[in-house]
Design an enzyme around this catalytic site. Structure first.
Site, PDB file in Angstrom:
ATOM      1  N   VAL A  80      -6.792  22.311  -1.707  1.00  0.00           N
ATOM      2  CA  VAL A  80      -6.297  21.024  -1.233  1.00  0.00           C
ATOM      3  C   VAL A  80      -5.171  20.488  -2.106  1.00  0.00           C
ATOM      4  CG1 VAL A  80      -7.923  19.561  -2.501  1.00  0.00           C
ATOM      5  CG2 VAL A  80      -6.990  18.780  -0.344  1.00  0.00           C
ATOM      6  N   VAL A 101     -13.088  23.068  -0.882  1.00  0.00           N
ATOM      7  CA  VAL A 101     -13.928  23.071  -2.065  1.00  0.00           C
ATOM      8  C   VAL A 101     -13.125  23.107  -3.357  1.00  0.00           C
ATOM      9  CG1 VAL A 101     -15.904  24.118  -0.922  1.00  0.00           C
ATOM     10  CG2 VAL A 101     -14.190  25.582  -2.006  1.00  0.00           C
ATOM     11  N   LYS A 102     -11.803  23.189  -3.261  1.00  0.00           N
ATOM     12  CA  LYS A 102     -10.967  23.165  -4.462  1.00  0.00           C
ATOM     13  C   LYS A 102     -10.078  21.942  -4.412  1.00  0.00           C
ATOM     14  CE  LYS A 102      -7.322  25.559  -6.928  1.00  0.00           C
ATOM     15  NZ  LYS A 102      -6.392  26.701  -6.900  1.00  0.00           N
ATOM     16  N   THR A 103     -10.090  21.151  -5.481  1.00  0.00           N
ATOM     17  CA  THR A 103      -9.301  19.933  -5.515  1.00  0.00           C
ATOM     18  C   THR A 103      -8.902  19.633  -6.955  1.00  0.00           C
ATOM     19  OG1 THR A 103      -9.214  17.653  -4.712  1.00  0.00           O
ATOM     20  CG2 THR A 103     -11.318  18.394  -5.633  1.00  0.00           C
ATOM     21  N   ASP A 149     -10.488  26.276 -11.640  1.00  0.00           N
ATOM     22  CA  ASP A 149      -9.510  27.313 -11.336  1.00  0.00           C
ATOM     23  C   ASP A 149      -8.366  27.095 -12.311  1.00  0.00           C
ATOM     24  OD1 ASP A 149      -7.597  29.008 -10.365  1.00  0.00           O
ATOM     25  OD2 ASP A 149      -7.685  28.278  -8.313  1.00  0.00           O
TER      26      ASP A 149
END
Length: 189
Positions: A80, A101-103, A149
């Site tokens: 995102v 699920v990634k922000t 990440d």
């Protein structure tokens, strides 16, 4: 990815050019499902922009990639981002994390975690000094993120292997940022 590699590999399948303009929201799916399978990817990643000119096409890219991956049991991670005119605040990321699920970390991050029905991974963002990157990892893990990440914060480090190990100490072993930085310092000396 050689088959003997046992770590999960998320393959970025969307791509775009920043040469013509500064708006990266007009990406395309550049790697199809057959190529992802051929490369032995465990997961596909698609950049998804909320509130930018290319929002509709980026959500369409995500949807098509999810559908293709479902046929072969390969999950898709939406990466995102928000449009440049939008603030990086909990208000906008609460909207975005309904589908990804990634922000990114932001104020009231623990509320985003509570509002999201799936585990969240946090992007490391721009290159930070090692101690600051470890503090970011510690803060988001403490607020409920399941992982980080840390691309450039690892591969642009002077000591990427040791930095990856220090991040893993925070994420998997419950180290504080200070403990992880001490571990990192001990490893490089």
């Amino acid at each position: 990815v050689p088959p003997e590699i046992t770590k999960g590999i998320a393959l970025r399948v969307s791509s775009g050019s920043s040469m013509l303009n500064d708006d990266l929201s007009h990406e395309v799916v550049a790697v199809d499902i057959e190529e992802a399978i051929r490369m032995n990817a465990d997961c596909m990643a698609v950049q998804t922009f909320i509130g930018a000119d290319g929002q509709l096409s980026s959500i369409d890219n995500l949807s098509k990639t999810i559908n293709a991956g479902m046929r072969y049991s390969i999950p898709t991670m939406g990466v995102v981002a928000v449009g440049k005119q939008m603030e990086r605040t909990d208000r906008f990321f609460k909207l975005a994390t309904r589908i990804v699920v990634k922000t990114y970390n932001c104020e009231n991050f623990e509320e985003i975690v509570a509002a999201c029905p799936v585990p969240i991974v946090v992007a490391g963002g721009k290159k930070l000094p090692e101690d600051e990157a470890l503090t970011l990892a510690y803060e988001v893990i403490s607020k409920g993120a399941r992982g980080v990440d840390m691309g450039r914060n690892i591969f642009q480090s002077q000591h990427p292997v040791e930095m990856a190990q220090a991040v893993a100490k925070v994420v998997h072993e419950g180290f504080t940022d200070k403990e992880a930085y001490e571990f990192y310092q001990d490893m490089i000396h």
